[in-house]
Write a protein that holds these residues in place. Structure first.
Motif, PDB file in Angstrom:
ATOM      1  N   PHE A   1       0.839  -1.189   0.000  1.00 55.63           N
ATOM      2  CA  PHE A   1       0.000   0.000   0.000  1.00 55.63           C
ATOM      3  C   PHE A   1       0.879   1.246   0.000  1.00 55.63           C
ATOM      4  CE2 PHE A   1      -2.967  -2.912   2.375  1.00 55.63           C
ATOM      5  CZ  PHE A   1      -3.898  -3.023   1.355  1.00 55.63           C
ATOM      6  N   ALA A   2       0.277   2.385  -0.262  1.00 59.31           N
ATOM      7  CA  ALA A   2       0.992   3.649  -0.115  1.00 59.31           C
ATOM      8  C   ALA A   2       1.350   3.822   1.363  1.00 59.31           C
ATOM      9  CB  ALA A   2       0.118   4.801  -0.591  1.00 59.31           C
ATOM     10  N   MET A   3       2.642   3.785   1.661  1.00 57.76           N
ATOM     11  CA  MET A   3       3.197   3.877   3.012  1.00 57.76           C
ATOM     12  C   MET A   3       2.786   2.720   3.917  1.00 57.76           C
ATOM     13  SD  MET A   3       3.564   7.916   4.002  1.00 57.76           S
ATOM     14  CE  MET A   3       1.944   8.498   3.519  1.00 57.76           C
ATOM     15  N   GLY A   4       2.383   1.596   3.341  1.00 52.10           N
ATOM     16  CA  GLY A   4       1.982   0.458   4.163  1.00 52.10           C
ATOM     17  C   GLY A   4       2.113  -0.860   3.439  1.00 52.10           C
ATOM     18  N   CYS A   5       1.669  -1.919   4.104  1.00 48.28           N
ATOM     19  CA  CYS A   5       1.595  -3.248   3.495  1.00 48.28           C
ATOM     20  C   CYS A   5       0.383  -3.962   4.076  1.00 48.28           C
ATOM     21  CB  CYS A   5       2.871  -4.059   3.744  1.00 48.28           C
ATOM     22  SG  CYS A   5       3.079  -4.674   5.440  1.00 48.28           S
ATOM     23  N   GLY A   6       0.015  -5.074   3.481  1.00 50.06           N
ATOM     24  CA  GLY A   6      -1.145  -5.814   3.938  1.00 50.06           C
ATOM     25  C   GLY A   6      -0.914  -6.511   5.268  1.00 50.06           C
ATOM     26  N   ARG A   7      -1.996  -6.741   5.977  1.00 47.22           N
ATOM     27  CA  ARG A   7      -1.913  -7.534   7.203  1.00 47.22           C
ATOM     28  C   ARG A   7      -1.512  -8.964   6.866  1.00 47.22           C
ATOM     29  NH1 ARG A   7      -4.906  -5.791  11.978  1.00 47.22           N
ATOM     30  NH2 ARG A   7      -5.714  -3.682  11.652  1.00 47.22           N
ATOM     31  N   LEU A   8      -0.864  -9.614   7.809  1.00 49.22           N
ATOM     32  CA  LEU A   8      -0.351 -10.980   7.585  1.00 49.22           C
ATOM     33  C   LEU A   8      -1.398 -11.992   8.036  1.00 49.22           C
ATOM     34  CD1 LEU A   8       3.285 -10.380   8.890  1.00 49.22           C
ATOM     35  CD2 LEU A   8       2.407 -10.151   6.556  1.00 49.22           C
TER      36      LEU A   8
ATOM     37  N   SER B   1      12.018  -1.615   5.771  1.00 47.91           N
ATOM     38  CA  SER B   1      12.472  -2.452   6.885  1.00 47.91           C
ATOM     39  C   SER B   1      13.776  -3.154   6.527  1.00 47.91           C
ATOM     40  CB  SER B   1      11.412  -3.494   7.231  1.00 47.91           C
ATOM     41  OG  SER B   1      10.248  -2.882   7.734  1.00 47.91           O
ATOM     42  N   ALA B   2      14.689  -3.200   7.489  1.00 46.20           N
ATOM     43  CA  ALA B   2      16.009  -3.783   7.244  1.00 46.20           C
ATOM     44  C   ALA B   2      15.947  -5.282   7.040  1.00 46.20           C
ATOM     45  CB  ALA B   2      16.947  -3.448   8.399  1.00 46.20           C
ATOM     46  N   ASP B   3      15.005  -5.932   7.715  1.00 46.59           N
ATOM     47  CA  ASP B   3      14.884  -7.391   7.624  1.00 46.59           C
ATOM     48  C   ASP B   3      13.476  -7.803   8.030  1.00 46.59           C
ATOM     49  OD1 ASP B   3      14.858  -7.228  10.466  1.00 46.59           O
ATOM     50  OD2 ASP B   3      17.028  -7.518  10.544  1.00 46.59           O
ATOM     51  N   ALA B   4      13.225  -9.102   7.983  1.00 46.41           N
ATOM     52  CA  ALA B   4      11.888  -9.616   8.301  1.00 46.41           C
ATOM     53  C   ALA B   4      11.508  -9.353   9.749  1.00 46.41           C
ATOM     54  CB  ALA B   4      11.822 -11.106   7.992  1.00 46.41           C
ATOM     55  N   ASP B   5      12.476  -9.380  10.646  1.00 49.12           N
ATOM     56  CA  ASP B   5      12.177  -9.136  12.061  1.00 49.12           C
ATOM     57  C   ASP B   5      11.683  -7.709  12.271  1.00 49.12           C
ATOM     58  OD1 ASP B   5      12.850 -11.715  12.753  1.00 49.12           O
ATOM     59  OD2 ASP B   5      14.881 -11.210  13.416  1.00 49.12           O
ATOM     60  N   GLN B   6      12.336  -6.756  11.618  1.00 56.97           N
ATOM     61  CA  GLN B   6      11.883  -5.381  11.768  1.00 56.97           C
ATOM     62  C   GLN B   6      10.503  -5.197  11.142  1.00 56.97           C
ATOM     63  OE1 GLN B   6      13.970  -2.078   9.743  1.00 56.97           O
ATOM     64  NE2 GLN B   6      13.864  -0.974  11.686  1.00 56.97           N
ATOM     65  N   LEU B   7      10.272  -5.824   9.998  1.00 59.99           N
ATOM     66  CA  LEU B   7       8.955  -5.732   9.380  1.00 59.99           C
ATOM     67  C   LEU B   7       7.902  -6.333  10.304  1.00 59.99           C
ATOM     68  CD1 LEU B   7       7.901  -6.182   5.730  1.00 59.99           C
ATOM     69  CD2 LEU B   7       6.616  -7.354   7.511  1.00 59.99           C
ATOM     70  N   ALA B   8       8.200  -7.482  10.907  1.00 61.40           N
ATOM     71  CA  ALA B   8       7.250  -8.127  11.813  1.00 61.40           C
ATOM     72  C   ALA B   8       6.903  -7.216  12.979  1.00 61.40           C
ATOM     73  CB  ALA B   8       7.821  -9.446  12.319  1.00 61.40           C
ATOM     74  N   ALA B   9       7.924  -6.567  13.546  1.00 57.49           N
ATOM     75  CA  ALA B   9       7.691  -5.674  14.679  1.00 57.49           C
ATOM     76  C   ALA B   9       6.845  -4.478  14.246  1.00 57.49           C
ATOM     77  CB  ALA B   9       9.020  -5.210  15.253  1.00 57.49           C
ATOM     78  N   ARG B  10       7.139  -3.940  13.091  1.00 54.08           N
ATOM     79  CA  ARG B  10       6.374  -2.791  12.605  1.00 54.08           C
ATOM     80  C   ARG B  10       4.938  -3.182  12.254  1.00 54.08           C
ATOM     81  NH1 ARG B  10      10.808   0.689   8.947  1.00 54.08           N
ATOM     82  NH2 ARG B  10      11.822   1.642  10.781  1.00 54.08           N
ATOM     83  N   ARG B  11       4.760  -4.364  11.689  1.00 57.68           N
ATOM     84  CA  ARG B  11       3.409  -4.818  11.350  1.00 57.68           C
ATOM     85  C   ARG B  11       2.572  -4.990  12.622  1.00 57.68           C
ATOM     86  NH1 ARG B  11       0.008  -3.852   7.620  1.00 57.68           N
ATOM     87  NH2 ARG B  11      -1.187  -3.390   9.485  1.00 57.68           N
TER      88      ARG B  11
ATOM     89  N   GLU C   1       3.051  -3.427  15.488  1.00 62.53           N
ATOM     90  CA  GLU C   1       2.779  -2.080  15.994  1.00 62.53           C
ATOM     91  C   GLU C   1       1.650  -1.415  15.208  1.00 62.53           C
ATOM     92  OE1 GLU C   1       6.431   0.064  15.673  1.00 62.53           O
ATOM     93  OE2 GLU C   1       7.311  -0.807  17.475  1.00 62.53           O
ATOM     94  N   LYS C   2       1.704  -1.570  13.889  1.00 63.28           N
ATOM     95  CA  LYS C   2       0.658  -0.955  13.050  1.00 63.28           C
ATOM     96  C   LYS C   2      -0.705  -1.574  13.344  1.00 63.28           C
ATOM     97  CE  LYS C   2      -1.051   1.544   9.639  1.00 63.28           C
ATOM     98  NZ  LYS C   2      -2.439   1.066   9.568  1.00 63.28           N
ATOM     99  N   ASP C   3      -0.749  -2.891  13.559  1.00 63.36           N
ATOM    100  CA  ASP C   3      -2.022  -3.549  13.855  1.00 63.36           C
ATOM    101  C   ASP C   3      -2.645  -2.997  15.131  1.00 63.36           C
ATOM    102  OD1 ASP C   3      -1.658  -5.094  11.615  1.00 63.36           O
ATOM    103  OD2 ASP C   3      -1.006  -6.885  12.696  1.00 63.36           O
ATOM    104  N   ARG C   4      -1.812  -2.555  16.063  1.00 63.94           N
ATOM    105  CA  ARG C   4      -2.281  -2.041  17.350  1.00 63.94           C
ATOM    106  C   ARG C   4      -2.391  -0.525  17.372  1.00 63.94           C
ATOM    107  NH1 ARG C   4       1.920  -5.711  20.969  1.00 63.94           N
ATOM    108  NH2 ARG C   4       0.831  -7.713  20.771  1.00 63.94           N
ATOM    109  N   PHE C   5      -1.938   0.117  16.306  1.00 58.75           N
ATOM    110  CA  PHE C   5      -1.819   1.576  16.279  1.00 58.75           C
ATOM    111  C   PHE C   5      -3.183   2.255  16.258  1.00 58.75           C
ATOM    112  CE2 PHE C   5      -0.979   5.553  13.788  1.00 58.75           C
ATOM    113  CZ  PHE C   5      -0.158   6.172  14.727  1.00 58.75           C
ATOM    114  N   LYS C   6      -3.362   3.245  17.087  1.00 56.24           N
ATOM    115  CA  LYS C   6      -4.648   3.936  17.201  1.00 56.24           C
ATOM    116  C   LYS C   6      -4.572   5.386  16.718  1.00 56.24           C
ATOM    117  CE  LYS C   6      -6.467   0.368  19.293  1.00 56.24           C
ATOM    118  NZ  LYS C   6      -7.383  -0.521  18.549  1.00 56.24           N
ATOM    119  N   GLY C   7      -3.442   5.794  16.184  1.00 57.72           N
ATOM    120  CA  GLY C   7      -3.257   7.192  15.798  1.00 57.72           C
ATOM    121  C   GLY C   7      -4.033   7.592  14.551  1.00 57.72           C
TER     122      GLY C   7
END
Length: 245
Positions: free
Chosen positions: A138-145, A227-237, A239-245
């Motif tokens: 997505f624009a500035m994002g990616c799909g949920r896993l 994201s530098a690697d899959a671990d960083q992407l996982a952490a960001r995903r 966070e985004k799933d929980r993000f309320k902003g």
């Protein structure tokens, strides 16, 4: 050389975009991920375009819900991921990595990009420098896993990142503003993100769509593609799933 494609955006449901892709020379038109039929049929009629095909990127109902009615109204053939054929009963052609799908004189390469769903695919038209990515990028994002892994998503995004930077990316939702708000949290020192979010705010306030995007723009402002690697992407995903902003 075949004629340049004409691409029309059809808003649907609350935030979906359906894409009508028309090839003037052959007068063929394909529909990408029809969430519903009525607005697609109305827009095609308004433009005088004859729908001949439907291309699905994955099985979710907000991407396939219009298949049956469009097929019944137009006789269009439906192409979609072989790995999800059991979940898309309207399919006429099942495609996999390396297959090609034609529209007039143009050919789209089928790319397997599983993660959001297990059999998700994208359609890349290299001669037009256009890619239809469904719910992968997505624009500035990616799909949920939902059905895949962060490692798969990271590999997919890195693969898409290697497309020519001017490649236009057609995703299926208007998520840019919410994605941008999270991107500011993920990379607070990224001035390109900050500038883009302001532009997106202005566009949405004016009722202007923010899709398509480009590979270059995502490389500069998308925290998932960056994201530098899959671990960083996982952490960001997560966070985004929980993000309320």
């Amino acid at each position: 050389m075949p004629s340049r494609l004409e691409i029309a955006r059809v808003p649907a449901l609350s935030d979906n975009y359906i894409w009508l892709v028309h090839e003037p020379e052959s007068r063929e038109t394909t529909v990408i991920d029809p969430a519903e039929a009525e607005p697609v049929l109305a827009e095609a009629e308004r433009r005088g375009w004859r729908i001949t095909q439907i291309w699905n990127t994955h099985w979710h109902p907000d991407h396939t819900g219009g298949n049956a009615a469009i097929k019944a109204a137009t006789g269009a053939s439906v192409t979609g991921p072989a790995a999800e054929a059991a979940k898309i009963p309207t399919l006429d052609r099942q495609v996999r990595e390396g297959d090609r799908v034609g529209l007039g004189g143009h050919e789209a390469d089928v790319l397997e990009v599983p993660a959001h769903t297990a059999g998700h695919i994208a359609y890349h038209l290299p001669d037009e420098r256009v890619v239809f990515v469904g719910d992968t990028l997505f624009a500035m994002g990616c799909g949920r896993l939902f059905e895949g892994t962060a490692a798969q998503m990271h590999a997919n995004l890195q693969r898409l990142a290697k497309l020519p930077p001017e490649t236009e990316v057609y995703c299926a939702h208007e998520y840019t503003l919410s994605n941008g708000r999270y991107a500011l949290v993920a990379e607070p020192d990224n001035e390109a993100i900050r500038q883009r979010v302001e532009e997106v705010k202005a566009a949405r306030s004016a009722g202007v769509a923010t899709v398509p995007t480009t590979i270059a723009l995502e490389l500069a402002t998308n925290p998932f593609m960056r994201s530098a690697d899959a671990d960083q992407l996982a952490a960001r995903r997560l966070e985004k799933d929980r993000f309320k902003g």
